[in-house]
Design an enzyme around this catalytic site. Structure first.
Site, PDB file in Angstrom:
ATOM      1  N   GLY A  71      -3.672 -18.622  19.932  1.00  0.00           N
ATOM      2  CA  GLY A  71      -2.879 -17.440  19.604  1.00  0.00           C
ATOM      3  C   GLY A  71      -3.480 -16.667  18.442  1.00  0.00           C
ATOM      4  CB  THR A  72      -5.097 -17.788  15.295  1.00  0.00           C
ATOM      5  OG1 THR A  72      -3.976 -18.564  14.874  1.00  0.00           O
ATOM      6  CG2 THR A  72      -5.771 -17.159  14.091  1.00  0.00           C
ATOM      7  CG  ASN A 140       6.657 -18.299  13.660  1.00  0.00           C
ATOM      8  OD1 ASN A 140       6.797 -17.085  13.713  1.00  0.00           O
ATOM      9  ND2 ASN A 140       6.184 -18.907  12.598  1.00  0.00           N
ATOM     10  CD  GLN A 168       6.404 -20.511  18.464  1.00  0.00           C
ATOM     11  OE1 GLN A 168       7.019 -21.210  19.280  1.00  0.00           O
ATOM     12  NE2 GLN A 168       5.593 -21.043  17.564  1.00  0.00           N
ATOM     13  CB  SER A 188      -0.717 -20.186  21.634  1.00  0.00           C
ATOM     14  OG  SER A 188      -1.243 -21.416  21.182  1.00  0.00           O
ATOM     15  CB  ALA A 189      -2.667 -23.676  25.793  1.00  0.00           C
ATOM     16  CG  HIS A 190      -0.855 -25.420  20.353  1.00  0.00           C
ATOM     17  ND1 HIS A 190      -0.239 -25.883  19.220  1.00  0.00           N
ATOM     18  CD2 HIS A 190      -1.369 -24.213  20.023  1.00  0.00           C
ATOM     19  CE1 HIS A 190      -0.383 -25.002  18.234  1.00  0.00           C
ATOM     20  NE2 HIS A 190      -1.073 -23.978  18.710  1.00  0.00           N
ATOM     21  CB  THR A 226     -19.986 -21.885  27.095  1.00  0.00           C
ATOM     22  OG1 THR A 226     -21.324 -21.398  27.118  1.00  0.00           O
ATOM     23  CG2 THR A 226     -19.727 -22.754  28.313  1.00  0.00           C
ATOM     24  CB  CYS A 309       0.766 -22.493  11.148  1.00  0.00           C
ATOM     25  SG  CYS A 309       1.892 -21.929  12.426  1.00  0.00           S
TER      26      CYS A 309
HETATM   27  N1  PLP Z   1       1.823 -16.567  16.705  1.00  0.00           N
HETATM   28  C1  PLP Z   1       2.929 -17.279  16.510  1.00  0.00           C
HETATM   29  C2  PLP Z   1       4.253 -16.606  16.599  1.00  0.00           C
HETATM   30  C3  PLP Z   1       2.853 -18.648  16.220  1.00  0.00           C
HETATM   31  O1  PLP Z   1       3.966 -19.343  16.028  1.00  0.00           O
HETATM   32  C4  PLP Z   1       1.576 -19.245  16.131  1.00  0.00           C
HETATM   33  C5  PLP Z   1       1.440 -20.673  15.759  1.00  0.00           C
HETATM   34  O2  PLP Z   1       2.322 -21.264  15.191  1.00  0.00           O
HETATM   35  C6  PLP Z   1       0.443 -18.462  16.370  1.00  0.00           C
HETATM   36  C7  PLP Z   1       0.597 -17.121  16.647  1.00  0.00           C
HETATM   37  C8  PLP Z   1      -0.947 -19.047  16.312  1.00  0.00           C
HETATM   38  O3  PLP Z   1      -1.243 -19.718  17.491  1.00  0.00           O
HETATM   39  P1  PLP Z   1      -2.427 -20.815  17.517  1.00  0.00           P
HETATM   40  O4  PLP Z   1      -1.911 -22.018  16.816  1.00  0.00           O
HETATM   41  O5  PLP Z   1      -2.669 -21.055  18.971  1.00  0.00           O
HETATM   42  O6  PLP Z   1      -3.603 -20.207  16.853  1.00  0.00           O
END
Ligand code: PLP
Length: 376
Positions: A71-72, A140, A168, A188-190, A226, A309
């Protein structure tokens, strides 16, 4: 009952078995998706299939979906790639948005953490260059949902582009990329039962997008490098399962009702707003969040003190601050987030541990008061 009651899905949701299996299969298959031989074509097929699965979760086209490292990276790519220098973001965005555009104009939220639409309208009416608006789907820390349809309507009327951090929200509430009308969407997958270190940026066909990730031309020249084939396979499998939704609001309601009855003055932040069904941000007055996290951990319950995070980071929550929550109260707020494998027993275990802590803290307060009274 499982060894741990894991109630921190907004940090990372445990890997779904289907995602694990898809990853193992992809690891066994090996190959580079850019190679033209059989092994390469196999890896390409895995990535293509996952792309369809992820795109389908949010009602987007596969051609609009770019895999990233999470996500970042998706947020950073979007915010840097639109060509818009004027950026408006809400005061409750994740650090990966806030820090990607430190020059952004900040839009306030109300006491429930919902974007102030009048402030957005005023900012958009300012005689300035066309803007990019970046507002998340679900917060989040509180789970509060933002009025995306209204935001898009106002932005489009002013010629602004819209990016939505749906990290989220996806897999918890239905997301319809096309219906929402946003131009960019981060995933974001996780957060939905896939692996860490993989995500996606959806870019509407036709929306401006440029990138500084140069190299081998992967992801249709939009994100070189890759592909993380096994991670992407796991993301696809998790997205497929998450498409059937997450129905845990019954657990959430049971939990909130019990906790506010246990602790006098306990506050559920954002409770009056529309929220995703898995998140509770609640305070136990007078008991620092770190103390609660540690006490619950000792009882086998994993939760977090606000947004966790980066490892061990405990800082004042900018989200609660933006909502006008006094610092002393915000310092006592924890985040409980449920997910695909949450069971009733996890909720009961949390409630019992929270009650134990509350009784212990208040007993020691009472005995201190008694000792002081005797000494006087
Ligand atoms: N955006 C939101 C709202 C999140 O809660 C988070 C992670 O907590 C992220 C972005 C970042 O995602 P990632 O951990 O996959 O980089």
């Amino acid at each position: 009952m499982s060894a741990l009651a894991y109630l921190d899905h907004n940090a990372t949701s445990p890997l779904r078995p289907a995602a694990f299996d898809a990853m193992v299969e992809a690891l066994r298959a090996g190959g580079n998706p850019s190679s033209v031989h059989t092994a390469g074509r196999k890896a390409r097929a895995i990535v293509d299939r996952a792309r369809r699965e992820v795109a389908s979760l949010v009602g987007a086209r596969a051609t609009e979906t770019i895999f990233t490292s999470g996500g970042t990276e998706a947020n950073n790519l979007a915010l840097a790639g639109t060509g818009r220098r004027r950026v408006l973001v809400s005061a409750i965005e994740h650090d990966s948005v806030r820090q990607a555009v430190p020059q952004a104009e900040i839009l306030p939220v109300d006491g429930d953490g919902v974007l102030d639409l009048a402030a957005l309208e005023r900012a958009l009416a300012a005689p300035a260059e066309p803007a990019l608006v970046s507002v998340m789907l679900a917060n989040n820390e509180t789970g509060v949902l933002q009025p995306l349809a209204e935001i898009v309507r106002l932005a489009q009327a002013a010629g602004a582009l819209v990016h939505c951090d749906a990290v989220q929200g996806a897999g918890k509430v239905p997301v319809d990329f096309r219906g929402l009308g946003v131009d960019y969407l981060s995933l974001s997958a996780h957060k939905l039962g896939g692996p860490t270190g993989v995500g996606a940026l959806v870019v509407r066909n036709g929306a401006p997008f440029s990138t500084d990730r140069r190299g081998g031309g992967q992801e249709s020249n939009r994100r070189a490098g890759t592909e993380n084939v096994s991670g992407i396979a796991g993301f696809g499998a998790a997205a497929s399962e998450a498409a059937s939704g997450l129905d845990v609001s019954g657990f959430r309601d049971r939990l909130e009702l019990a906790l506010v009855q246990i602790a006098a003055g306990a506050n559920v932040f954002g409770a009056r707003a529309s929220r995703i069904g898995n998140t509770t941000c609640i305070s136990m007055p007078g008991v620092p969040a770190e103390t609660q996290v540690m006490a619950l951990d000792l009882a086998g319950v994993c939760i977090s003190a606000g947004a966790a995070c980066s490892s061990g980071k405990v800082q004042r929550s900018p989200v609660l601050e933006a909502m006008g929550v006094p610092a002393a109260e915000a310092a006592c707020a924890i985040r409980i987030s449920l997910g695909w494998n949450t069971e009733a027993a996890d909720i009961e275990r949390l409630i019992a541990a929270w009650q134990d802590l509350y009784i212990r803290v208040n007993k020691s307060d009472i005995s201190h008061t008694h000792r002081r009274a005797r000494a006087a």
